[in-house]
Design a protein around this motif. Sequence first.
Motif, short mmCIF file in Angstrom:
data_model
loop_
_atom_site.label_atom_id
_atom_site.label_comp_id
_atom_site.label_asym_id
_atom_site.label_seq_id
_atom_site.Cartn_x
_atom_site.Cartn_y
_atom_site.Cartn_z
N ALA A 231 -20.41 16.82 -15.16
CA ALA A 231 -20.52 15.78 -14.13
C ALA A 231 -22.00 15.46 -13.86
O ALA A 231 -22.38 14.30 -13.69
CB ALA A 231 -19.83 16.22 -12.85
N ALA A 232 -22.83 16.50 -13.81
CA ALA A 232 -24.26 16.29 -13.59
C ALA A 232 -24.88 15.55 -14.76
O ALA A 232 -25.74 14.67 -14.60
CB ALA A 232 -24.96 17.63 -13.37
N LEU A 233 -24.46 15.89 -15.99
CA LEU A 233 -24.99 15.24 -17.19
C LEU A 233 -24.62 13.76 -17.20
O LEU A 233 -25.47 12.89 -17.44
CB LEU A 233 -24.45 15.93 -18.43
N ALA A 234 -23.36 13.46 -16.93
CA ALA A 234 -22.94 12.06 -16.89
C ALA A 234 -23.70 11.30 -15.81
O ALA A 234 -24.12 10.15 -16.01
CB ALA A 234 -21.44 11.97 -16.64
N GLY A 235 -23.87 11.94 -14.66
CA GLY A 235 -24.62 11.29 -13.59
C GLY A 235 -26.06 11.02 -13.96
O GLY A 235 -26.59 9.94 -13.69
N LYS A 236 -26.70 11.99 -14.60
CA LYS A 236 -28.10 11.82 -15.01
C LYS A 236 -28.24 10.70 -16.02
O LYS A 236 -29.15 9.87 -15.93
CB LYS A 236 -28.61 13.14 -15.60
N LEU A 237 -27.33 10.67 -17.01
CA LEU A 237 -27.38 9.60 -18.01
C LEU A 237 -27.11 8.24 -17.36
O LEU A 237 -27.76 7.24 -17.71
CB LEU A 237 -26.35 9.87 -19.10
N GLY A 238 -26.19 8.21 -16.41
CA GLY A 238 -25.92 6.96 -15.72
C GLY A 238 -27.13 6.49 -14.93
O GLY A 238 -27.46 5.30 -14.91
N HIS A 239 -27.82 7.44 -14.29
CA HIS A 239 -28.99 7.10 -13.49
C HIS A 239 -30.12 6.60 -14.38
O HIS A 239 -30.74 5.56 -14.09
CB HIS A 239 -29.44 8.34 -12.73
N PRO A 247 -26.32 -2.31 -18.67
CA PRO A 247 -25.22 -2.73 -17.80
C PRO A 247 -24.06 -1.75 -17.78
O PRO A 247 -23.83 -1.01 -18.75
CB PRO A 247 -24.78 -4.07 -18.42
N TYR A 248 -23.31 -1.76 -16.68
CA TYR A 248 -22.22 -0.82 -16.49
C TYR A 248 -21.14 -0.98 -17.55
O TYR A 248 -20.50 -0.01 -17.94
CB TYR A 248 -21.62 -1.04 -15.09
N ASP A 249 -20.95 -2.22 -18.06
CA ASP A 249 -19.86 -2.44 -19.01
C ASP A 249 -20.13 -1.80 -20.37
O ASP A 249 -19.24 -1.76 -21.23
CB ASP A 249 -19.59 -3.94 -19.19
N LEU A 250 -21.35 -1.28 -20.58
CA LEU A 250 -21.66 -0.59 -21.83
C LEU A 250 -21.42 0.91 -21.75
O LEU A 250 -21.58 1.63 -22.75
CB LEU A 250 -23.10 -0.87 -22.26
N LEU A 251 -21.05 1.41 -20.57
CA LEU A 251 -20.68 2.81 -20.46
C LEU A 251 -19.38 3.04 -21.23
O LEU A 251 -18.63 2.09 -21.48
CB LEU A 251 -20.50 3.20 -18.99
N PRO A 252 -19.11 4.28 -21.65
CA PRO A 252 -17.88 4.56 -22.40
C PRO A 252 -16.67 3.92 -21.72
O PRO A 252 -16.44 4.11 -20.52
CB PRO A 252 -17.79 6.09 -22.39
N SER A 253 -15.88 3.15 -22.50
CA SER A 253 -14.81 2.36 -21.90
C SER A 253 -13.42 2.77 -22.38
O SER A 253 -12.45 2.04 -22.17
CB SER A 253 -15.02 0.87 -22.21
N GLY A 254 -13.33 3.92 -23.03
CA GLY A 254 -12.03 4.37 -23.52
C GLY A 254 -11.07 4.68 -22.40
O GLY A 254 -11.46 4.86 -21.24
N ASP A 256 -9.19 7.35 -22.42
CA ASP A 256 -9.04 8.80 -22.34
C ASP A 256 -9.66 9.32 -21.05
O ASP A 256 -10.52 8.67 -20.43
CB ASP A 256 -9.68 9.48 -23.55
N GLU A 257 -9.24 10.51 -20.64
CA GLU A 257 -9.71 11.07 -19.37
C GLU A 257 -11.21 11.32 -19.36
O GLU A 257 -11.87 11.17 -18.34
CB GLU A 257 -8.95 12.36 -19.06
N GLY A 258 -11.75 11.72 -20.52
CA GLY A 258 -13.19 11.97 -20.60
C GLY A 258 -14.00 10.74 -20.29
O GLY A 258 -14.98 10.78 -19.54
N SER A 259 -13.62 9.61 -20.88
CA SER A 259 -14.33 8.35 -20.63
C SER A 259 -14.21 7.92 -19.18
O SER A 259 -15.17 7.44 -18.56
CB SER A 259 -13.78 7.26 -21.55
N LYS A 260 -13.01 8.11 -18.61
CA LYS A 260 -12.83 7.75 -17.21
C LYS A 260 -13.73 8.60 -16.30
O LYS A 260 -14.38 8.09 -15.38
CB LYS A 260 -11.37 7.95 -16.81
N LEU A 261 -13.75 9.90 -16.57
CA LEU A 261 -14.59 10.80 -15.77
C LEU A 261 -16.06 10.44 -15.91
O LEU A 261 -16.82 10.48 -14.93
CB LEU A 261 -14.34 12.25 -16.18
N ALA A 266 -21.10 8.60 -13.75
CA ALA A 266 -22.27 7.75 -13.97
C ALA A 266 -22.39 6.68 -12.90
O ALA A 266 -23.48 6.40 -12.39
CB ALA A 266 -22.20 7.11 -15.36
N GLY A 267 -21.25 6.08 -12.54
CA GLY A 267 -21.27 5.06 -11.50
C GLY A 267 -21.64 5.62 -10.15
O GLY A 267 -22.36 4.97 -9.37
N ALA A 268 -21.18 6.84 -9.86
CA ALA A 268 -21.52 7.46 -8.58
C ALA A 268 -23.02 7.67 -8.46
O ALA A 268 -23.64 7.37 -7.43
CB ALA A 268 -20.79 8.80 -8.44
N ARG A 269 -23.64 8.17 -9.53
CA ARG A 269 -25.08 8.42 -9.49
C ARG A 269 -25.86 7.12 -9.36
O ARG A 269 -26.86 7.06 -8.67
CB ARG A 269 -25.51 9.19 -10.74
#
Length: 321
Positions: A231-239, A247-254, A256-261, A266-269
Amino acid sequence: MTWLSPTVVLVSPALPAVLPAAALTALRQAEHVFAAADLPEVTRTALDAKPAPQPAELTRHSGVVLITTSTDEPGAAALLAAGATVVETPVPPLAEAAEVMDRLRSPGGCPWDAAQTHDSLRQYLVEETYELLDAIEEGDRAALREELGDVLLQVLFHARVAAEHETDPFDIDEVAGELVAKLVGRHPNVFSGSEAVHTAERQQVRWEELKQAEKRRESIVDGVALGQPAAALAGKLGHRTGRAGLPYDLLPSGADEGSKLFRIAAGARRGGVDPEGTLRAVAKAFANDVRAAERAAREAGFDPAALDADGWRRFWPVQST
């Protein structure tokens, strides 16, 4: 001829070049200034002290000052038995901690400490860091003080292990020196007055800009610790990517649960929320609710291990609104 009593000047192994102020008087009045064998040569030379003779000869001289790092040193022990005055260097606790770590790691110290490597110590660094986080989250000042010490121990331990490297040794002083250089270099507004930074947000941006230039990184995600919790890694990459305009639409869009998480973290950060800390807080609250339901079940005469779904709902604590 007046006989002058001997003096033993104790310096810290961690600060062998630092003498106590009270030693100056003894040095001025000394007829003989000797350096024990445990004193670094650079310190002995700076003091213009002669190598200490054998203990029996030391005690025959008048006005002897012996500079050493330990009262267990043979010459020091002999002078103390002859009534020598001891002048000791006050050692800051931080330097004393490094000195204790060195003693534990050195021959004659702790066998367990001596056997450790950077790799074997990794688990303890992670554990102590999480215990510190718990103390911060609980607002426990006593635990905070203790856990900061445990994290400091890990830094001292790794630096001591690093000092033994065959081809690229470094010690805690070099670690601290690089830290000082980094802090000064990344705060030109404070230490050189070359620019003005008026907000914490601007300071954070400027820190990253200076770090990017200093480390000559080729990517905005270079330097992100990939071993941190997901969660911290995804947040850091998002930040990082958000600050660079990705842009947000280029974040993983699958689907699957991993992409959703990943998108959630990333969006939270990007929105200024720490996903790791927020998720931990919710998880800890959930664990407390589980315990509360188990207690309530036991008080009602039920075995928590035998509860079905309706049983859990019955004893689940009522959430305040």
